[in-house]
Design an enzyme around this catalytic site. Structure first.
Site, short mmCIF file in Angstrom:
data_model
loop_
_atom_site.label_atom_id
_atom_site.label_comp_id
_atom_site.label_asym_id
_atom_site.label_seq_id
_atom_site.Cartn_x
_atom_site.Cartn_y
_atom_site.Cartn_z
N ILE A 284 6.22 7.21 17.14
CA ILE A 284 6.01 7.82 15.91
C ILE A 284 4.69 8.61 15.91
O ILE A 284 4.60 9.89 15.71
CB ILE A 284 6.11 7.03 14.77
CG1 ILE A 284 7.16 6.21 14.58
CG2 ILE A 284 5.73 7.84 13.62
CD1 ILE A 284 8.42 6.84 14.18
N LYS B 171 0.77 -1.09 -0.07
CA LYS B 171 0.06 0.10 -0.04
C LYS B 171 0.98 1.28 0.17
O LYS B 171 0.46 2.27 -0.77
CB LYS B 171 -1.06 -0.05 1.34
CG LYS B 171 -1.26 1.33 1.56
CD LYS B 171 -2.19 1.25 2.84
CE LYS B 171 -2.43 2.39 3.71
NZ LYS B 171 -1.32 2.84 4.71
N ASN B 172 1.62 1.36 0.92
CA ASN B 172 2.60 2.34 1.12
C ASN B 172 3.56 2.75 -0.12
O ASN B 172 4.40 3.73 -0.08
CB ASN B 172 3.31 2.58 2.42
CG ASN B 172 2.32 2.76 3.58
OD1 ASN B 172 1.20 3.08 3.24
ND2 ASN B 172 2.63 2.42 4.61
N ARG C 27 -8.93 -0.84 3.78
CA ARG C 27 -8.22 0.18 3.28
C ARG C 27 -6.80 -0.23 3.01
O ARG C 27 -6.12 0.02 2.07
CB ARG C 27 -7.95 1.48 4.58
CG ARG C 27 -8.97 2.22 4.58
CD ARG C 27 -8.57 3.49 5.24
NE ARG C 27 -7.40 4.12 4.97
CZ ARG C 27 -6.23 4.58 5.60
NH1 ARG C 27 -6.43 4.79 6.81
NH2 ARG C 27 -5.14 4.95 4.93
N CYS D 69 -5.29 7.26 8.54
CA CYS D 69 -5.64 6.55 9.98
C CYS D 69 -5.75 7.88 11.09
O CYS D 69 -4.89 8.61 11.04
CB CYS D 69 -4.63 5.65 10.45
SG CYS D 69 -4.53 4.22 9.22
N ARG E 296 -4.89 8.85 3.01
CA ARG E 296 -3.68 9.57 3.39
C ARG E 296 -3.04 9.72 2.33
O ARG E 296 -2.29 11.04 2.13
CB ARG E 296 -2.76 8.96 4.45
CG ARG E 296 -1.56 9.66 4.93
CD ARG E 296 -1.90 10.73 5.73
NE ARG E 296 -0.84 11.49 6.23
CZ ARG E 296 -1.07 12.56 6.98
NH1 ARG E 296 -2.34 13.04 7.51
NH2 ARG E 296 -0.16 13.37 7.43
N ASP F 8 3.42 0.57 12.15
CA ASP F 8 2.24 0.16 11.73
C ASP F 8 2.04 -1.33 12.07
O ASP F 8 1.18 -2.05 12.06
CB ASP F 8 2.09 0.27 10.19
CG ASP F 8 2.05 1.61 9.35
OD1 ASP F 8 1.83 2.44 10.33
OD2 ASP F 8 2.16 1.76 8.36
N ARG G 280 -1.08 14.63 12.78
CA ARG G 280 -0.35 14.15 11.64
C ARG G 280 0.06 15.28 10.92
O ARG G 280 -0.75 15.65 9.76
CB ARG G 280 -0.93 12.90 10.89
CG ARG G 280 -1.59 11.78 11.92
CD ARG G 280 -1.82 10.50 10.86
NE ARG G 280 -0.96 10.21 10.07
CZ ARG G 280 -1.00 9.13 9.17
NH1 ARG G 280 -2.24 8.50 9.10
NH2 ARG G 280 -0.22 8.67 8.41
C1 LIG Z 1 0.75 6.52 2.86
C2 LIG Z 1 1.74 6.29 3.92
O1 LIG Z 1 2.85 5.95 3.36
N1 LIG Z 1 1.61 6.25 5.22
C3 LIG Z 1 2.71 5.71 6.07
C4 LIG Z 1 3.48 7.05 6.38
O2 LIG Z 1 2.51 7.95 7.04
P1 LIG Z 1 2.93 9.48 6.75
O3 LIG Z 1 4.03 9.79 5.63
O4 LIG Z 1 1.87 10.35 7.17
O5 LIG Z 1 3.98 9.56 8.15
P2 LIG Z 1 5.02 10.39 8.47
O6 LIG Z 1 6.67 9.73 8.50
O7 LIG Z 1 5.05 11.84 7.79
O8 LIG Z 1 4.78 10.91 9.93
C5 LIG Z 1 5.65 10.59 11.02
C6 LIG Z 1 5.75 11.67 12.23
O9 LIG Z 1 6.03 12.79 11.68
C7 LIG Z 1 5.43 13.86 12.08
N2 LIG Z 1 5.19 14.71 10.80
C8 LIG Z 1 5.50 14.25 9.61
C9 LIG Z 1 5.18 15.29 8.32
C10 LIG Z 1 5.24 16.54 8.70
O10 LIG Z 1 5.14 17.44 7.92
N3 LIG Z 1 5.36 16.94 10.02
C11 LIG Z 1 5.42 16.16 10.97
O11 LIG Z 1 5.65 16.48 12.31
C12 LIG Z 1 3.87 13.13 11.96
O12 LIG Z 1 3.06 13.97 12.92
C13 LIG Z 1 4.12 11.96 12.60
O13 LIG Z 1 4.40 11.99 14.04
O14 LIG Z 1 4.38 6.80 7.29
C14 LIG Z 1 4.20 6.33 8.58
C15 LIG Z 1 5.08 6.26 9.46
O15 LIG Z 1 6.07 5.16 9.13
C16 LIG Z 1 3.20 4.91 8.39
O16 LIG Z 1 2.52 4.69 9.80
C17 LIG Z 1 2.10 5.15 7.21
O17 LIG Z 1 1.62 3.99 6.98
C1 LIG Z 2 -1.11 4.90 9.02
C2 LIG Z 2 -1.29 4.02 8.07
O1 LIG Z 2 -1.86 4.62 6.97
P1 LIG Z 2 -2.07 6.09 6.34
O2 LIG Z 2 -0.70 6.61 6.54
O3 LIG Z 2 -2.37 5.60 4.92
O4 LIG Z 2 -3.27 6.53 7.20
C3 LIG Z 2 -1.15 2.47 8.36
O5 LIG Z 2 -1.05 2.35 7.10
O6 LIG Z 2 -1.02 1.96 9.40
#
Ligand SMILES: CC(=O)N[C@H]1[C@@H](OP(=O)(O)OP(=O)(O)OC[C@H]2O[C@@H](n3ccc(=O)[nH]c3=O)[C@H](O)[C@@H]2O)O[C@H](CO)[C@@H](O)[C@@H]1O
Ligand SMILES: C=C(OP(=O)(O)O)C(=O)O
Length: 421
Positions: free
Chosen positions: A328, A22-23, A398, A119, A95, A306, A124
């Site tokens: 995280i 998915k990711n 999802r 999620c 997301r 995850d 986030r």
């Molecule tokens: C679609 C997808 O790929 N989703 C994955 C992606 O989510 P996603 O890319 O949203 O997760 P991030 O790595 O960005 O977020 C990790 C942490 O960084 C913080 N943060 C992130 C961006 C930002 O601009 N500012 C900030 O503060 C977030 O609040 C969070 O606490 O990585 C997560 C962490 O491995 C996984 O759980 C999700 O499954």
């Molecule tokens: C946090 C997850 O996904 P998403 O970033 O797509 O919400 C997840 O796959 O567990």
């Protein structure tokens, strides 16, 4: 309303076919929109709800998309993108919608983000994405609900992420790929899915160095072209099936090209689960009581957040006290209350949880608060006495393709129901 009904007690045995990631596929759909000509073909596409939403979103901005479910193949023609608006009713449901912004910026000069879903895991933020676009020369207008990003051409810059955001890294690489000049992204994410996206972008003609080092350099190019790419296997789906074997005293052969479970395998081995690789197949079995475990989630190569929720279920069945530290996301422990309804003894304090095992689990009506707590409750149901009913099953759908069908083929007693409420 989708709900899963699980009756526990069956050991899972047989061959589990692991879906595409998915990711990885979601950023790849976003990347496909960067190609102004031709048709992109993605193979090994997981048939999950997030992919369906991504297809709807691509169509909403003007792409022509064919999703061939039986063949797990997507065909995307982005030559006629015509609408910069990512509509709330689709974008707020997953997301991955955040990953469409770079293509809209490059192709249409603007992106209107009416919302981003995903999620429900506490805060986030997306500040790294928007700050990065600004440093590349975009104008970002952050309204109450709608974010408007505009750029008449981006220019390379040095970017730094406070933490190595997964989608943040992917978005900034995509934004830099067609920018003028050189972009350096420091503290970039190292996740294998990010590397798979870099691989696809490189085939498209992007010039990206340093993937997997934390320092990524992108030399902007004039255009990117449509390619064929096979999505890597989903290590989260694979981890869940390995855990299903572990908690039911079963034995599974996991099949998925180039499957590598990384740290989850080592943690499960510490708990007493046996793994053996035979060529391209990874065997998992468990025929002894599980030992407790310590888990500290982290960005790759740390323990994936995850998989923290499904591991909490495994820990509830282990013989002793397990310790989990979630680093995280600040809202990922809603599962504890649901597992406790089934007889577990999980105590949470801030970002730490103690899981006092072993506790026999009993079937109950429980709520999935997000995708991973949903699949963790399916695991709990497989090990519980009696029937477990999990709502909302949509959250599980999802991220896991044909879950009930795949698990039933391995001997599980699980059904997926759809009802009016
Ligand atoms: C679609 C997808 O790929 N989703 C994955 C992606 O989510 P996603 O890319 O949203 O997760 P991030 O790595 O960005 O977020 C990790 C942490 O960084 C913080 N943060 C992130 C961006 C930002 O601009 N500012 C900030 O503060 C977030 O609040 C969070 O606490 O990585 C997560 C962490 O491995 C996984 O759980 C999700 O499954
Ligand atoms: C946090 C997850 O996904 P998403 O970033 O797509 O919400 C997840 O796959 O567990």
């Amino acid at each position: 309303m989708v709900r899963y009904r699980v009756r526990g007690g069956n050991a899972l045995r047989g061959t589990a076919f692991i879906q595409g990631a998915k990711n990885a596929v979601l950023p790849m759909i976003g990347a496909a929109l960067l190609a102004a000509k031709g048709r992109t073909v993605l193979r090994n596409v997981p048939i999950i709800e997030d992919v369906r939403r991504a297809v709807e979103l691509a169509e909403a901005v003007g792409a022509y998309v064919e999703l061939h479910e039986a063949e797990r193949t997507l065909v995307i023609d982005a030559s006629r993108l015509n609408n910069p608006v990512l509509p709330a009713e689709i974008a707020r449901r997953f997301r991955g919608s955040v990953l469409f912004t770079p293509a809209l910026l490059h192709r249409l000069g603007e992106a209107v983000v009416e919302g981003v879903g995903g999620c429900n895991l506490g805060s986030r933020n997306l500040d790294f994405h928007y700050l990065g676009y600004k440093r590349l020369g975009a104008v970002v207008d952050e309204g109450e609900t709608v974010i408007h990003v505009k750029a008449s051409g981006l220019t390379g810059a040095t970017l730094y992420l406070d933490t190595p955001s997964h989608t943040g890294t992917e978005n900034l690489i995509m934004a830099a790929a067609l920018a003028r000049g050189t972009t350096v992204i420091e503290n970039a994410a190292l996740e294998p899915e990010v590397l798979d996206v870099i691989d696809m972008l490189s085939k498209m003609g992007a010039r990206i160095r340093g993937g997997g080092t934390g320092f990524i350099t992108v030399e902007g190019v004039e255009e990117l072209h449509a390619v064929e790419h096979t999505v890597m296997p989903d290590r989260l789906d694979a981890g869940v099936f390995a855990m299903a074997a572990a908690i039911t005293g079963g034995e599974l052969s996991l099949v998925g090209t180039g499957l590598d479970l990384g740290v989850v395998r080592y943690k499960l081995e510490q708990m007493g689960v046996d793994f053996a690789r035979q060529g391209a197949v990874l065997h998992v079995r468990c025929d002894r009581p599980l030992r407790p475990i310590n888990i500290i989630t982290d960005t790759y190569p740390g323990f994936a957040t995850d998989l923290q929720s499904p591991m909490m279920t495994v820990a509830a069945l282990a013989d002793g006290t397990s310790y989990i530290h979630e680093r995280i996301f600040d809202g990922r422990f809603a599962l504890a209350g649901e597992l406790n309804k089934m007889g577990a003894n999980v105590q949470v304090e801030d970002s730490r949880a103690m899981v006092f095992g072993p506790t026999p689990l009993t079937g109950a009506r429980v709520t999935a608060h997000d995708l991973r707590s949903g699949i963790a409750l399916v695991l709990a149901g497989l090990a519980a006495e009696g029937e477990t009913v999990i709502e909302s099953g949509y959250l599980i759908d999802r991220g896991h393709a044909h879950l009930a069908t795949r698990m039933r083929a391995l001997g599980a007693d699980i059904t997926r129901e759809i009802s009016d409420r």
